[in-house]
Design a protein around this motif. Sequence first.
Motif, PDB file in Angstrom:
ATOM      1  N   GLU A 112      10.376 -16.187-114.484  1.00 44.33           N
ATOM      2  CA  GLU A 112      11.692 -16.828-114.428  1.00 44.33           C
ATOM      3  C   GLU A 112      12.666 -15.945-113.649  1.00 44.33           C
ATOM      4  OE1 GLU A 112      12.676 -19.815-115.498  1.00 44.33           O
ATOM      5  OE2 GLU A 112      10.754 -20.336-116.382  1.00 44.33           O
ATOM      6  N   LYS A 113      13.649 -16.579-113.036  1.00 50.55           N
ATOM      7  CA  LYS A 113      14.658 -15.842-112.282  1.00 50.55           C
ATOM      8  C   LYS A 113      15.950 -15.817-113.078  1.00 50.55           C
ATOM      9  CE  LYS A 113      12.730 -16.897-107.804  1.00 50.55           C
ATOM     10  NZ  LYS A 113      12.948 -17.466-106.488  1.00 50.55           N
ATOM     11  N   GLY A 114      16.486 -14.635-113.226  1.00 48.90           N
ATOM     12  CA  GLY A 114      17.747 -14.445-113.931  1.00 48.90           C
ATOM     13  C   GLY A 114      18.170 -13.001-113.787  1.00 48.90           C
ATOM     14  N   LYS A 115      19.457 -12.786-113.654  1.00 48.53           N
ATOM     15  CA  LYS A 115      19.971 -11.434-113.488  1.00 48.53           C
ATOM     16  C   LYS A 115      19.837 -10.633-114.786  1.00 48.53           C
ATOM     17  CE  LYS A 115      24.416 -10.410-113.268  1.00 48.53           C
ATOM     18  NZ  LYS A 115      25.820 -10.323-112.870  1.00 48.53           N
ATOM     19  N   VAL A 116      20.159 -11.245-115.914  1.00 52.33           N
ATOM     20  CA  VAL A 116      20.066 -10.565-117.206  1.00 52.33           C
ATOM     21  C   VAL A 116      18.610 -10.592-117.653  1.00 52.33           C
ATOM     22  CG1 VAL A 116      20.795 -10.563-119.617  1.00 52.33           C
ATOM     23  CG2 VAL A 116      22.433 -11.153-117.818  1.00 52.33           C
ATOM     24  N   LYS A 117      18.032  -9.428-117.819  1.00 49.82           N
ATOM     25  CA  LYS A 117      16.620  -9.330-118.198  1.00 49.82           C
ATOM     26  C   LYS A 117      16.432  -9.361-119.711  1.00 49.82           C
ATOM     27  CE  LYS A 117      15.655  -8.921-113.889  1.00 49.82           C
ATOM     28  NZ  LYS A 117      15.379 -10.135-113.167  1.00 49.82           N
ATOM     29  N   LYS A 118      17.392  -8.780-120.443  1.00 51.28           N
ATOM     30  CA  LYS A 118      17.258  -8.725-121.899  1.00 51.28           C
ATOM     31  C   LYS A 118      18.647  -8.611-122.531  1.00 51.28           C
ATOM     32  CE  LYS A 118      14.687  -6.239-125.476  1.00 51.28           C
ATOM     33  NZ  LYS A 118      13.741  -5.147-125.722  1.00 51.28           N
ATOM     34  N   MET A 119      18.814  -9.312-123.644  1.00 55.40           N
ATOM     35  CA  MET A 119      20.036  -9.207-124.433  1.00 55.40           C
ATOM     36  C   MET A 119      19.628  -9.023-125.886  1.00 55.40           C
ATOM     37  SD  MET A 119      23.188 -11.882-124.926  1.00 55.40           S
ATOM     38  CE  MET A 119      23.495 -11.911-123.174  1.00 55.40           C
ATOM     39  N   THR A 120      20.260  -8.057-126.551  1.00 58.51           N
ATOM     40  CA  THR A 120      19.950  -7.763-127.948  1.00 58.51           C
ATOM     41  C   THR A 120      21.235  -7.784-128.759  1.00 58.51           C
ATOM     42  OG1 THR A 120      18.127  -6.336-127.238  1.00 58.51           O
ATOM     43  CG2 THR A 120      18.864  -6.099-129.511  1.00 58.51           C
ATOM     44  N   VAL A 121      21.178  -8.470-129.893  1.00 54.85           N
ATOM     45  CA  VAL A 121      22.312  -8.522-130.815  1.00 54.85           C
ATOM     46  C   VAL A 121      21.829  -7.961-132.146  1.00 54.85           C
ATOM     47  CG1 VAL A 121      24.042  -9.978-131.928  1.00 54.85           C
ATOM     48  CG2 VAL A 121      23.135 -10.619-129.670  1.00 54.85           C
ATOM     49  N   LYS A 122      22.533  -6.951-132.645  1.00 53.34           N
ATOM     50  CA  LYS A 122      22.165  -6.354-133.929  1.00 53.34           C
ATOM     51  C   LYS A 122      23.214  -6.741-134.966  1.00 53.34           C
ATOM     52  CE  LYS A 122      19.701  -2.499-131.907  1.00 53.34           C
ATOM     53  NZ  LYS A 122      19.605  -1.046-131.746  1.00 53.34           N
ATOM     54  N   TYR A 123      22.722  -7.100-136.143  1.00 54.63           N
ATOM     55  CA  TYR A 123      23.583  -7.544-137.238  1.00 54.63           C
ATOM     56  C   TYR A 123      23.524  -6.551-138.393  1.00 54.63           C
ATOM     57  CZ  TYR A 123      23.463 -12.066-134.873  1.00 54.63           C
ATOM     58  OH  TYR A 123      23.578 -13.076-133.954  1.00 54.63           O
ATOM     59  N   LEU A 124      24.630  -6.455-139.110  1.00 56.26           N
ATOM     60  CA  LEU A 124      24.698  -5.668-140.328  1.00 56.26           C
ATOM     61  C   LEU A 124      25.396  -6.539-141.365  1.00 56.26           C
ATOM     62  CD1 LEU A 124      24.252  -2.942-141.774  1.00 56.26           C
ATOM     63  CD2 LEU A 124      26.551  -2.296-141.008  1.00 56.26           C
ATOM     64  N   GLU A 125      24.678  -6.897-142.408  1.00 54.52           N
ATOM     65  CA  GLU A 125      25.192  -7.766-143.463  1.00 54.52           C
ATOM     66  C   GLU A 125      25.765  -9.072-142.904  1.00 54.52           C
ATOM     67  OE1 GLU A 125      27.917  -5.422-145.781  1.00 54.52           O
ATOM     68  OE2 GLU A 125      26.375  -3.959-146.290  1.00 54.52           O
ATOM     69  N   ASN A 127      27.101  -9.695-140.024  1.00 53.61           N
ATOM     70  CA  ASN A 127      28.119  -9.552-138.988  1.00 53.61           C
ATOM     71  C   ASN A 127      27.531  -8.846-137.769  1.00 53.61           C
ATOM     72  OD1 ASN A 127      30.212 -10.653-140.616  1.00 53.61           O
ATOM     73  ND2 ASN A 127      30.346  -8.693-141.684  1.00 53.61           N
ATOM     74  N   VAL A 128      28.041  -9.189-136.585  1.00 47.95           N
ATOM     75  CA  VAL A 128      27.566  -8.555-135.354  1.00 47.95           C
ATOM     76  C   VAL A 128      28.009  -7.099-135.352  1.00 47.95           C
ATOM     77  CG1 VAL A 128      27.721  -8.538-132.842  1.00 47.95           C
ATOM     78  CG2 VAL A 128      27.601 -10.709-134.067  1.00 47.95           C
ATOM     79  N   LYS A 129      27.054  -6.211-135.225  1.00 44.83           N
ATOM     80  CA  LYS A 129      27.311  -4.770-135.185  1.00 44.83           C
ATOM     81  C   LYS A 129      27.256  -4.244-133.752  1.00 44.83           C
ATOM     82  CE  LYS A 129      27.609  -0.504-136.610  1.00 44.83           C
ATOM     83  NZ  LYS A 129      28.920   0.058-136.551  1.00 44.83           N
ATOM     84  N   GLU A 130      26.357  -4.822-132.936  1.00 45.56           N
ATOM     85  CA  GLU A 130      26.158  -4.320-131.580  1.00 45.56           C
ATOM     86  C   GLU A 130      25.605  -5.431-130.699  1.00 45.56           C
ATOM     87  OE1 GLU A 130      24.260  -0.365-131.171  1.00 45.56           O
ATOM     88  OE2 GLU A 130      22.852  -1.401-129.856  1.00 45.56           O
ATOM     89  N   VAL A 131      26.093  -5.500-129.471  1.00 54.02           N
ATOM     90  CA  VAL A 131      25.565  -6.427-128.471  1.00 54.02           C
ATOM     91  C   VAL A 131      25.249  -5.605-127.238  1.00 54.02           C
ATOM     92  CG1 VAL A 131      26.018  -8.453-127.044  1.00 54.02           C
ATOM     93  CG2 VAL A 131      27.021  -8.316-129.330  1.00 54.02           C
ATOM     94  N   SER A 132      24.024  -5.716-126.748  1.00 53.97           N
ATOM     95  CA  SER A 132      23.651  -4.961-125.550  1.00 53.97           C
ATOM     96  C   SER A 132      22.901  -5.869-124.583  1.00 53.97           C
ATOM     97  CB  SER A 132      22.792  -3.743-125.907  1.00 53.97           C
ATOM     98  OG  SER A 132      21.586  -4.145-126.515  1.00 53.97           O
ATOM     99  N   PHE A 133      22.952  -5.500-123.314  1.00 55.15           N
ATOM    100  CA  PHE A 133      22.220  -6.251-122.290  1.00 55.15           C
ATOM    101  C   PHE A 133      21.707  -5.292-121.230  1.00 55.15           C
ATOM    102  CE2 PHE A 133      26.321  -5.881-120.277  1.00 55.15           C
ATOM    103  CZ  PHE A 133      26.014  -5.752-118.930  1.00 55.15           C
TER     104      PHE A 133
END
Length: 186
Positions: A112-125, A127-133
Amino acid sequence: MKLKYLISSLTLLWWLAACTDISNDRDSNEPAYFPIKEFTEVAVEKAYGKKLVKEVNINGQKDRTTTSPTEEEWLQELSFFLDADINRPALAQSYQTQRSESTLVHELKEGEKGKVKKMTVKYLEGNVKEVSFRSETKNPFYTSQTRGVLIFHSESGKLDQYSVENIQEVVFSRPNKVIISASIIE
């Protein structure tokens, strides 16, 4: 003749009703992937009025500043995250998603073609704790790799820190490396 008119009218009414239902279903659907653009815009609204302590490292040369950005300046500061949006119709089936109680990962499918290769969202209880790409742009003369992380305060849920690392390589030139590390203070 009247029967044909009646059947045509009923068919037209049924068709219009069906079209209306489809468009209403489409409006109520949630985005296919984590809505990083909208999430970042909300973080900007909450960060407005706060101070930003930022260190910019360009090829080893560091500069540290403290400012109180306007809302427009906050949007500019976090533009890498706004640009990492993968909720576009052209990308609707381009990512595979893995979920757990504490993590959500969208990864570009092979081929597949796309600029963003990976996105990760980490949750704590919950709620969103961290968003990375991680994103990458390549052509025969130019390569750009970007990694970005938004970190949220565990109690308030407000943006606490962010960092962006960008490496650009142009043919016949030395690589250009930019690292931005920032903290938001009340």
